[in-house]
Design an enzyme around this catalytic site. Structure first.
Site, PDB file in Angstrom:
ATOM      1  N   ARG A 141      25.379   8.450  -5.836  1.00  0.00           N
ATOM      2  CA  ARG A 141      24.994   7.741  -4.578  1.00  0.00           C
ATOM      3  C   ARG A 141      26.333   6.600  -4.299  1.00  0.00           C
ATOM      4  O   ARG A 141      26.661   6.753  -3.197  1.00  0.00           O
ATOM      5  CB  ARG A 141      23.616   7.379  -4.437  1.00  0.00           C
ATOM      6  N   GLY A 194      12.261  13.345  -2.922  1.00  0.00           N
ATOM      7  CA  GLY A 194      11.243  13.815  -3.639  1.00  0.00           C
ATOM      8  C   GLY A 194      11.359  13.061  -4.875  1.00  0.00           C
ATOM      9  O   GLY A 194      11.381  11.728  -4.920  1.00  0.00           O
ATOM     10  N   ARG A 216      20.410   2.842  -8.507  1.00  0.00           N
ATOM     11  CA  ARG A 216      19.244   3.796  -8.960  1.00  0.00           C
ATOM     12  C   ARG A 216      19.737   5.393  -8.692  1.00  0.00           C
ATOM     13  O   ARG A 216      20.361   5.638  -7.621  1.00  0.00           O
ATOM     14  CB  ARG A 216      18.266   3.249  -7.918  1.00  0.00           C
ATOM     15  N   HIS A 220      19.564   1.143   1.749  1.00  0.00           N
ATOM     16  CA  HIS A 220      18.593   1.968   1.251  1.00  0.00           C
ATOM     17  C   HIS A 220      17.611   1.413   0.393  1.00  0.00           C
ATOM     18  O   HIS A 220      16.500   1.474   0.585  1.00  0.00           O
ATOM     19  CB  HIS A 220      19.314   3.286   1.034  1.00  0.00           C
ATOM     20  N   GLU A 266       9.536  -0.883  -5.779  1.00  0.00           N
ATOM     21  CA  GLU A 266      10.714  -1.427  -5.331  1.00  0.00           C
ATOM     22  C   GLU A 266      10.902  -2.915  -5.583  1.00  0.00           C
ATOM     23  O   GLU A 266      12.079  -3.678  -5.641  1.00  0.00           O
ATOM     24  CB  GLU A 266      11.113  -1.151  -3.874  1.00  0.00           C
ATOM     25  N   VAL A 279       3.242   4.054  -2.755  1.00  0.00           N
ATOM     26  CA  VAL A 279       2.942   4.621  -4.065  1.00  0.00           C
ATOM     27  C   VAL A 279       2.582   3.613  -5.142  1.00  0.00           C
ATOM     28  O   VAL A 279       1.442   3.794  -5.891  1.00  0.00           O
ATOM     29  CB  VAL A 279       4.082   5.782  -4.476  1.00  0.00           C
ATOM     30  N   ALA A 280       3.403   2.479  -5.020  1.00  0.00           N
ATOM     31  CA  ALA A 280       3.120   1.603  -6.218  1.00  0.00           C
ATOM     32  C   ALA A 280       1.866   1.084  -6.272  1.00  0.00           C
ATOM     33  O   ALA A 280       1.048   1.029  -7.125  1.00  0.00           O
ATOM     34  CB  ALA A 280       4.340   0.666  -6.601  1.00  0.00           C
ATOM     35  N   SER A 285       0.786  -1.168   0.099  1.00  0.00           N
ATOM     36  CA  SER A 285      -0.219   0.061   0.017  1.00  0.00           C
ATOM     37  C   SER A 285       0.851   1.118   0.114  1.00  0.00           C
ATOM     38  O   SER A 285       0.425   2.336   0.585  1.00  0.00           O
ATOM     39  CB  SER A 285      -0.990  -0.068   1.088  1.00  0.00           C
ATOM     40  N   GLU A 342      19.599  16.309  -6.708  1.00  0.00           N
ATOM     41  CA  GLU A 342      20.214  15.413  -5.573  1.00  0.00           C
ATOM     42  C   GLU A 342      21.298  14.943  -6.626  1.00  0.00           C
ATOM     43  O   GLU A 342      21.640  15.129  -7.686  1.00  0.00           O
ATOM     44  CB  GLU A 342      19.251  14.354  -5.349  1.00  0.00           C
ATOM     45  N   THR A 393       6.964   4.142   1.268  1.00  0.00           N
ATOM     46  CA  THR A 393       6.793   5.719   0.667  1.00  0.00           C
ATOM     47  C   THR A 393       6.911   6.921   1.583  1.00  0.00           C
ATOM     48  O   THR A 393       7.488   7.902   1.353  1.00  0.00           O
ATOM     49  CB  THR A 393       5.438   5.404  -0.035  1.00  0.00           C
ATOM     50  N   ARG A 394       5.963   6.669   2.813  1.00  0.00           N
ATOM     51  CA  ARG A 394       5.923   7.749   3.592  1.00  0.00           C
ATOM     52  C   ARG A 394       7.334   8.328   4.210  1.00  0.00           C
ATOM     53  O   ARG A 394       7.308   9.491   4.892  1.00  0.00           O
ATOM     54  CB  ARG A 394       4.936   7.416   4.674  1.00  0.00           C
ATOM     55  N   SER A 423      12.987   6.651  -7.555  1.00  0.00           N
ATOM     56  CA  SER A 423      11.960   5.507  -7.287  1.00  0.00           C
ATOM     57  C   SER A 423      10.524   5.754  -7.085  1.00  0.00           C
ATOM     58  O   SER A 423       9.824   4.646  -7.513  1.00  0.00           O
ATOM     59  CB  SER A 423      12.450   4.907  -5.792  1.00  0.00           C
ATOM     60  N   HIS A 464      22.559   4.096   1.105  1.00  0.00           N
ATOM     61  CA  HIS A 464      22.376   5.709   1.147  1.00  0.00           C
ATOM     62  C   HIS A 464      23.516   6.181   1.898  1.00  0.00           C
ATOM     63  O   HIS A 464      23.882   5.643   2.874  1.00  0.00           O
ATOM     64  CB  HIS A 464      21.081   6.080   1.828  1.00  0.00           C
TER      65      HIS A 464
HETATM   66  C1  SIN Z   1      16.912  11.095  -0.281  1.00  0.00           C
HETATM   67  O1  SIN Z   1      16.134  11.932  -0.109  1.00  0.00           O
HETATM   68  O2  SIN Z   1      18.409  11.407  -0.159  1.00  0.00           O
HETATM   69  C2  SIN Z   1      16.673   9.783  -0.720  1.00  0.00           C
HETATM   70  C3  SIN Z   1      16.024  10.042  -2.147  1.00  0.00           C
HETATM   71  C4  SIN Z   1      15.952   8.584  -2.979  1.00  0.00           C
HETATM   72  O3  SIN Z   1      16.261   7.710  -2.237  1.00  0.00           O
HETATM   73  O4  SIN Z   1      15.628   8.651  -4.064  1.00  0.00           O
END
Ligand code: SIN
Length: 555
Positions: A305, A70, A399, A364, A388, A35-36, A33, A135, A64-65, A404, A256
């Site tokens: 990343r 972004g 990614r 991450h 994901e 975004v996807a 439940s 980013e 998602t939350r 995502s 991450h």
């Molecule tokens: C972040 O806000 O650094 C993560 C964004 C992401 O994983 O795409």
């Protein structure tokens, strides 16, 4: 030529859920439940289909939350889909599927506007124009955000409200997915569930449906420290593997670069310190206060990343420390632009407005997952995957930031279109399966995550991976007859841990977020996907598939 991947033996990954005692029927069963899942549900409803959304805990409890940064989309007139595609492919280091990337970057803006029409409110300037930030790995500003650094929370709120307003969607919470139900023709015809407080003695229920869409998110909990919430235990990939689906690119687990360092004993979900902070000027410093990224990559702190995570790991190894520092003191309007992060840091006794923030990489994102075609179909008839849990080919070996949520939006739309075409009426049920049950003991979970963090994390070696494979095989012997969510989660974690380890051991090169200290370069021989499947005995089998050759989906 590098030798073919070796099968990994010794794992009784041959589960099958007990016969259900509680049932619900819908045209489409969506598992998950975020975004996807919620976008697929809305698209299926627009096609007039009835939908059951089943979710392991509560509707908002997925990844998602927690998204901060972004959604990347080409919205600035000076930006182009070609530039977004190029940034995506550079980050993916030769393993992205060009057709999937093309779909992502060209359909993204329209899907973002659709999300806005469903009620999501993004940050805008006083003239009403969407604010865009940058980013790591992006050549221009193209990330929309909400509430400063609370993008995922706003997306989740909007989608949850839209789904809740539609009586054609039945939401089942506290229902952990166990296995796929198939009809006599072998097509996915629903799922079995462990439903808390419902049904038969074991709480086993089922949704019967004409198609199943897995949107179960990631598998970060396979590591001791992750930015993922507790629900991210790889359930969808494990279910898919047990059902005979092909998974691919599993070795590409993204770390991450900047999770908040909470001490050497921190376990489970760690607070994320968004890359968007570096997009707004925050700098990385070592213990002596020196920046170390400018000598590593031309984009310095805004390198892709994997590059930043590796550089941090190198500094930590060089200096024998557990973390480096993020210096966000010069970011304009820090507390207003990043309220979530500032509040979380302050709760841990660190004020980013005046203090350096201790950060370290954490698991991450799963760049791989169940292999799909461009309409989200897996290799199992009737079974789709989105978000994901899926590997559509857009992420390759790593990614790109903020791709995502976008992938979820775009491929949910594509799955919706596929569902809108005629769905078959299921054939009668397949005869009961007599494969044995073999849940893994929950006591295996601690050693499992410790093994993955010690030997299959950001920095890997052949010897370490072999040791990990041995330890995981030993843990698979620790089975239990006690049914329930913890046992299923542990079993799913062990399934995906075994598959990740097998793929990481086979890939004898360094590429994207897969970093082998004994094979430090990327090689052309390894410009292939490693497809993973379980054979009839539950043994992991690996097959090489050239980039650009779609996975075989023939239904
Ligand atoms: C972040 O806000 O650094 C993560 C964004 C992401 O994983 O795409």
């Amino acid at each position: 030529m590098t030798p073919a991947a070796e099968p990994v033996t010794g794992l009784p990954l041959r589960l099958r859920a007990p016969v259900p005692g509680w049932e619900l029927t819908a045209d489409v069963c969506v598992v998950g439940s975020g975004v996807a899942g919620l976008c697929v549900a809305l698209h299926a409803r627009a096609a007039g289909l009835s939908v059951a959304v089943v979710t392991k805990v509560e509707v908002d409890d997925g990844s998602t939350r927690w998204a901060q940064g972004g959604i990347a989309a080409v919205l600035d007139p000076a930006d182009t889909p070609a530039a977004h595609a190029q940034d995506t492919e550079v980050a993916g280091v030769g393993l992205c599927d060009p057709a999937a990337v093309q779909a992502l970057v060209t359909e993204g803006p329209e899907r973002l506007h659709q999300l806005i029409s469903w009620g999501a409110a993004f940050d805008r300037d006083p003239t009403g124009r969407l604010l865009l930030t940058r980013e790591g790995g992006h050549s221009t500003d193209r990330i929309v955000h909400a509430g400063g650094d609370a993008t995922g929370a706003e997306v989740q709120r909007a989608l949850r409200d839209a789904v809740a307003a539609d009586p054609g969607v039945t939401l089942v919470e506290h229902a952990m997915v166990l296995d796929l139900v198939r009809d006599a023709a072998g097509r996915a015809a629903g799922v079995t569930l462990h439903v808390l407080g419902e049904g038969s003695a074991d709480g086993v229920g089922a949704v019967r449906s004409r198609a199943v869409v897995l949107a179960t998110g990631g598998m970060g909990q396979v590591y001791a420290a992750t930015t993922n919430p507790g629900v991210s235990t790889g359930d969808g990939v494990a279910l898919g593997l047990r059902a005979g689906a092909v998974a691919t690119d599993l070795e590409f687990v993204q770390f991450h670069p900047t999770s908040l360092y909470l001490g050497p004993d921190a376990r489970g979900q760690q607070p994320l310190v968004s890359e968007a902070l570096r997009g707004e000027g925050a700098l990385l410093r070592d213990g002596a206060g020196e920046r170390f990224m400018p000598g590593v990559h031309p984009l310095a702190e805004l390198a892709p990343r994997d590059v930043v995570a590796k550089a941090i790991t190198r500094v930590q190894l060089r200096d024998g420390v557990d973390h480096v520092w993020l210096d966000a003191r010069a970011v304009p309007g820090l507390a207003d632009r990043f309220p979530t992060i500032v509040a979380r840091c302050r709760a841990a006794g660190i004020d980013p407005v005046t203090d350096l923030v201790p950060v370290t990489p954490a698991a991450h994102y799963a760049s791989g997952g169940l292999a799909t075609d461009l309409t989200g179909r897996t290799t199992v008839p009737g079974l789709y995957a989105c978000g994901e849990v899926a590997c559509t080919g857009v992420h390759g070996a790593n990614r790109l930031a903020s791709n995502s949520l976008l992938e979820g939006l775009v491929f949910a739309g594509r799955i919706g279109a596929a569902l809108a075409r005629e769905l078959p009426v299921p054939a009668p049920d397949a005869p009961a399966d007599d494969r044995p049950e073999g849940l893994v003991d929950v006591a295996a979970r601690g050693p499992l995550t410790a093994t993955m963090s010690a030997r299959v994390a950001a920095l890997r070696s052949g010897a370490g991976l072999a040791e990990a494979a041995g330890r995981l095989a030993a843990l698979a012997e620790r089975t239990t007859a006690v049914p329930g969510v913890p046992g299923w989660e542990t079993t799913d974690l062990l399934t995906v841990a075994t598959a990740i380890t097998a793929a990481a051991a086979a890939r004898q090169e360094t590429r994207g977020c897969h970093w082998r200290e004994d094979h430090p370069d990327a090689t052309d021989d390894w410009r292939v996907h490693l497809d993973v499947r379980l054979d009839a005995d539950g043994v992991v089998q690996l097959t090489r598939r050239p980039v650009g050759t779609p996975v075989a989906v023939d239904w």
